[in-house]
Every structure is written in structure tokens, then in C-alpha cells.
Design an enzyme around this catalytic site. Structure first.
Site, PDB file in Angstrom:
ATOM      1  N   GLU A 266       0.834  -1.200   0.000  1.00  0.00           N
ATOM      2  CA  GLU A 266       0.000   0.000   0.000  1.00  0.00           C
ATOM      3  C   GLU A 266       0.871   1.254   0.000  1.00  0.00           C
ATOM      4  O   GLU A 266       1.836   1.349   0.750  1.00  0.00           O
ATOM      5  CB  GLU A 266      -0.902  -0.012   1.239  1.00  0.00           C
ATOM      6  CG  GLU A 266      -1.757   1.229   1.406  1.00  0.00           C
ATOM      7  CD  GLU A 266      -2.460   1.265   2.754  1.00  0.00           C
ATOM      8  OE1 GLU A 266      -3.387   2.078   2.902  1.00  0.00           O
ATOM      9  OE2 GLU A 266      -2.083   0.492   3.654  1.00  0.00           O
ATOM     10  N   LYS A 331      -9.558   2.490  -3.090  1.00  0.00           N
ATOM     11  CA  LYS A 331     -10.042   1.959  -1.814  1.00  0.00           C
ATOM     12  C   LYS A 331     -11.435   2.489  -1.526  1.00  0.00           C
ATOM     13  O   LYS A 331     -11.686   3.687  -1.576  1.00  0.00           O
ATOM     14  CB  LYS A 331      -9.081   2.354  -0.690  1.00  0.00           C
ATOM     15  CG  LYS A 331      -9.400   1.707   0.649  1.00  0.00           C
ATOM     16  CD  LYS A 331      -8.356   2.068   1.687  1.00  0.00           C
ATOM     17  CE  LYS A 331      -8.618   1.355   3.000  1.00  0.00           C
ATOM     18  NZ  LYS A 331      -7.623   1.723   4.041  1.00  0.00           N
ATOM     19  N   CYS A 381      -5.282  -2.407   2.690  1.00  0.00           N
ATOM     20  CA  CYS A 381      -5.194  -2.293   4.143  1.00  0.00           C
ATOM     21  C   CYS A 381      -6.288  -3.104   4.816  1.00  0.00           C
ATOM     22  O   CYS A 381      -6.469  -4.278   4.528  1.00  0.00           O
ATOM     23  CB  CYS A 381      -5.216  -0.829   4.550  1.00  0.00           C
ATOM     24  SG  CYS A 381      -4.814  -0.534   6.296  1.00  0.00           S
TER      25      CYS A 381
END
Length: 523
Positions: A266, A331, A381
Site C-alpha cells: 500500500e 479503496k 489495508c
């Protein structure tokens, strides 16, 4: 507070801490201390109010102990003093403890009204339902589900592919309640003992028949763990060094092992790839010169309102061997107080307190990123802790999951290991292998049965190599019947409570002992 209650709180805290990943000694079976303690407190309670209050406090102590690491990022990166950071895991534990308090209250209400079979069924379905509510309520925080504790024992977890993690957690809760009831009524031990044997036998069979879900794709790949210090990661002066480290480690992987797909963590790239800069040109040149595909996290932005508003995003990019972007994923489930401030416009004082927090906007694209025979389901994440998000990836056609993360926030704590254990559950639920690339660990390659094939250590630059990728085909029972199963647990819990109420319309007073509760209604 009685001495017995005080000891039960301490036992619950110690069992929960040791039952989930921790820096000292992880014994998964001790996670059952949590539902067993709640059952004991509920059966001993003198009132429903006492059952809720005591169950809430006992569980809160356990959850807070296991989540101690939350104070680390709050202090180190949120710029809050320790006096303000230390209460954070306590407050979070108190929130999670509310669900346990409701569970304890329900057992105290049901125990004097029914026998052990219905009580165990209620415990199973109610716990599963409460865990699911935790996943969706207030942006969701499905951390420390009971199933997560058993990630080091994948053989025992194979029923997760049928029940899902929440359903499996509920079954574990029912097993714990059955053992508590069995202290005074030996016949109540039949159900938990049979369940444990059944779970183990099914797990052995499922592990030995990987063809049900597994499909290896012959594509050499490498996961790069760069171990970039969090304090330097966003320093403009360190951008070039960061990129050079990832390029150097990736070149070694291509040269020594013939990697055709390289995965970076990430925001591994601390600059905007979408801009035509020297660093982005260097990145694309690497892909062209080595004929390698690159899957990497990076920050990004978009322009809205006619170009007057700049909106930040947390993305992953898939670069092809020609250096061109094959696809992106933005995301969609952002971290509250990490990537945005909930109700920030209404509570400006919170924004001032946590000035290190970003202001990101979510995406809404769930389609996999495709490369050769791969359909890559991206998870950034802590998106990996949400079973619903992963369900969407597989339903959209993903045959391999990729979770990129930066767990440097957690420091040298049990946080990274607990995060990894959530990833294990998602692989089993969906019958999909997973590549997990992190900045500082734990990076891992997980197969569709939840077995960790390779993993890295914490805070060390390391590379994981795979000659083939553990993709998956077909759908597990849980994946095919995802919505039906979720509804079924709620429905069964409601039916159990309604049945208890209809067959026992009176309001008998508790007898204050576990034995008398079950003796009165023994069938």
C-alpha cells in the site's frame, strides 16, 4: 464488586489476550474463555441488568487487552500524548463489550426458560448475528471475531468455507456455552464434543481435497516488503530513495527468480504516478525493460466541480510489461480517524486533535484487475477484515486476492499478526488464494485453504517468491449462499427466542446457579 466477579474479569482478559495473537504466547483455544466466561456470568446473574453489566465489563477487559496496540498509532502518528492515547483501546474495548453484554443478557434471560439444546442453538446464532452487526454498524469493526483466533490452525477452520467466519465464531461460542452447561449436566457435553470432532474431521477431509477450490496458475511472482520507515515515507527528500529500494529489490527478484508479476505494498510509491514526472517515468521504464507486470499501491487524486476541487484517493495500479496502466482500484472502505474524520465538518475540534489524518474519498469499483489468466481482486489495508467486501470481489470474478497494506502504523505489536489472521479467514471463506504485500510485515502467501505458505518477519526488507500462484475457481458454499446464510443466523436466533418465549410465557426468577438453571429444564 465481588471477588468471584473480579476474578472472572481477570480470567476473561487473560484468556482473550492469550487466545488472540500477542507478543508472548498465542494459544488459540484460550479464546473460548471469552464465551465461556460470559455464559458463566449470565447463568449466575441475579438479574438481567446484572448479566448485561457484568458481561459487558468482563468482555471489555478482554477486548481492550487484545487491542492494546491501538494506542501506538494514536500516539506515534496521531500526535496525541500517551495520556490521551492509552484510553483509546479501552474505549474500543468498551464498545465491543456492548455486544458481549447483550449476549450475556440473552443467556441470562433464556437459561431459566429452556433446556440446554435450545440454549446452545441460541448462543450459536446470536453470537454469529452480533459479529455480523459489528461488521456493518458505525462503519464496522469486525476485529477479534472468535474464528480469527484459530488462524494458526487452518485444519480446524475449514468449516469457515461453509459457515463463514461469523457463523464459525457463533459455533465456537455455542461450544463454549455447552462446556459451561456440562459442568452440572454431563449430557450437555455431547453437543460441544460432537461439534469439535466434526469440525476436525471435516477440516482434515477438506484439506485433502484441494481440487474443490484450488487452481495453480503458472506465473512466477514476487512480493516486495521494502521496510520503509513511516516517519520518512512521506518526506519529499526521501521519495527517490524509496523508489530505488523497491526497484532494486524487484530487479533482484526478476533476475534471480524470473518473476513476471511483482507486488508492492500500500502506498509503496510516495508520489503521484498519474503525473508525468521523472520518478513515474523511471517506474514505467522498469516494467518495460524487464517485461514485468507491477501491482502497487500509490496515492492519487481526481478533480471535481469543473476542476476546482482536488479529491485524494488511496489506489492500487496494475502496470503491464509495456509500462502502461492496465487498471486501477480505489479503496472503498476508508479507515475512520486514519483516512478521514467522521463528521469532521460538524466536529471541527476532532480535526484539530488529529492533524496527521488524511482526507481521502472512497471509490466504488469492485471489478478485478486482469492480467493473463489472473483476475486480481484488490483489497487495500484493513478492507481485508470485511467479509462483505471480499465477497464482492469474488462475485465480480476475482480468482486471486491481493491485499496490500502498510502495517508500520502498528509498530512491533500483535496488530500486524492479528491483521494477517483476518486475511486467512477471507481466503477460506471464498476459496481463493491471497498475496499479501506489506511495507513492514507481515507479508504472506496464503492458499485457498487458509494455509500460510510463506511469510516474512516484521521490520525487515524481504522478498517472497512463488513459481505459481494459488488461485481458485468455483465458489465455496459460503460464497454461493452469502446473503442467505447471513439472514439464516438472524432468523434462527429470532425463532429460538420466540420459541422460548411462547413455551415459557411466565417470568421465572433465576435460581442463581448454573446447575439449577439446566436441571429445571432438562429434557
Amino acid at each position: 464488586m465481588s471477588d468471584r466477579f473480579a476474578w472472572s474479569v481477570l480470567l476473561c482478559a487473560a484468556g482473550t489476550w492469550l487466545g488472540f495473537a500477542n507478543p508472548l504466547l498465542h494459544l488459540p483455544v484460550l479464546a473460548l474463555v471469552l464465551p465461556m466466561s460470559l455464559a458463566w456470568l449470565g447463568l449466575q446473574a441475579r438479574s438481567l441488568r446484572q448479566a448485561f453489566f457484568r458481561g459487558w465489563l468482563a468482555a471489555s477487559a478482554g477486548y481492550a487487552a487484545a487491542l492494546y496496540w491501538v494506542s501506538i498509532p494514536v500516539h506515534e502518528f496521531g500526535s496525541l500524548p500517551w495520556i490521551a492515547a492509552v484510553p483509546c483501546p479501552i474505549l474500543l474495548g468498551l464498545y465491543l463489550g456492548l455486544y458481549a453484554g447483550l449476549f450475556c443478557l440473552a443467556l441470562a434471560w433464556a437459561a431459566p426458560r429452556t433446556g440446554w439444546p435450545v440454549l446452545i442453538l441460541l448462543a450459536w446464532t446470536l453470537w454469529a448475528s452480533l459479529e455480523y452487526i459489528r461488521e456493518i454498524l458505525l462503519t464496522g469493526f469486525p476485529w477479534l471475531g472468535l474464528a480469527q483466533a484459530f488462524a494458526p490452525w487452518p485444519v480446524f477452520l475449514q468449516a469457515v468455507s461453509v459457515l463463514g467466519a461469523h457463523g464459525f465464531s457463533g459455533l465456537l461460542a455455542g461450544i463454549g456455552v455447552g462446556f459451561v452447561l456440562g459442568v452440572h449436566r454431563p449430557r450437555a457435553l455431547i453437543a460441544p464434543a460432537a461439534a469439535l470432532c466434526g469440525l476436525t474431521l471435516f477440516g482434515v477431509w477438506h484439506i485433502q481435497h484441494p481440487a474443490l477450490t484450488q487452481q495453480s496458475i503458472n506465473l512466477p511472482a514476487a512480493l516486495i516488503q521494502g521496510n520503509i520507515e513511516q516517519g520518512l515515507k512521506w518526506d519529499p527528500a526521501f521519495q527517490r530513495q524509496t523508489l530505488n529500494r523497491y526497484l532494486r529489490m524487484s530487479r533482484n527478484a526478476v533476475r534471480e527468480h524470473g518473476a513476471e508479476l511483482v507486488v508492492w505494498p500500500e502506498t509503496a510509491i510516495p508520489f503521484y504516478v498519474q503525473e508525468n514526472t521523472e520518478l513515474s517515468t523511471k517506474l514505467r521504464s522498469f516494467c518495460r525493460n524487464h517485461q514485468v507486470a507491477l501491482f502497487t499501491g500509490a496515492p492519487g487524486y481526481s478533480l471535481r466541480d469543473g476542476g476546482t476541487e482536488v479529491v485524494s484517493h488511496n489506489l492500487v495500479y496494475l502496470f503491464g510489461p509495456d509500462g502502461l496502466v492496465r487498471g486501477t482500484y480505489t479503496k472503498e472502505h476508508l479507515v475512520p480517524f486514519g483516512e478521514y474524520i467522521p463528521f469532521g465538518s460538524y466536529l471541527p475540534f476532532i480535526t484539530r486533535m488529529v492533524q496527521g489524518v488524511g482526507d481521502f474519498r472512497p471509490g466504488d469499483r469492485t471489478a478485478p484487475l486482469e492480467y493473463k489468466d489472473l483476475a486480481l481482486g484488490g483489497l487495500i489495508c484493513y478492507e481485508v477484515i470485511f467479509s462483505g467486501l471480499v465477497q464482492h470481489r469474488v462475485a465480480a470474478g476475482a480468482n486471486l486476492l491481493i491485499n496490500v497494506s502498510n502495517d508500520a502504523w502498528f509498530g512491533r505489536s500483535s496488530g500486524p499478526r492479528q491483521h494477517l489472521h483476518q486475511a486467512v479467514l477471507r481466503s477460506i471463506e471464498q476459496g481463493r488464494g491471497m498475496l499479501r504485500a506489506t511495507n513492514t510485515g507481515v507479508s504472506a502467501i496464503i492458499d485457498p485453504q487458509g494455509r500460510i505458505l510463506q511469510s516474512t518477519t516484521l521490520f525487515a526488507p524481504e522478498t517472497l517468491q512463488a513459481d505459481s500462484l494459488p488461485a481458485g475457481h468455483g465458489r465455496t458454499f459460503f460464497s454461493r449462499h452469502y446473503h442467505l446464510l447471513r439472514a439464516a443466523f438472524f432468523l434462527l436466533a429470532a425463532i429460538a427466542m420466540l420459541w422460548i418465549r411462547m413455551h415459557n410465557p411466565g417470568k421465572p426468577q433465576p435460581d442463581h446457579t448454573c446447575g439449577k438453571h439446566t436441571q429445571r429444564h432438562e429434557r
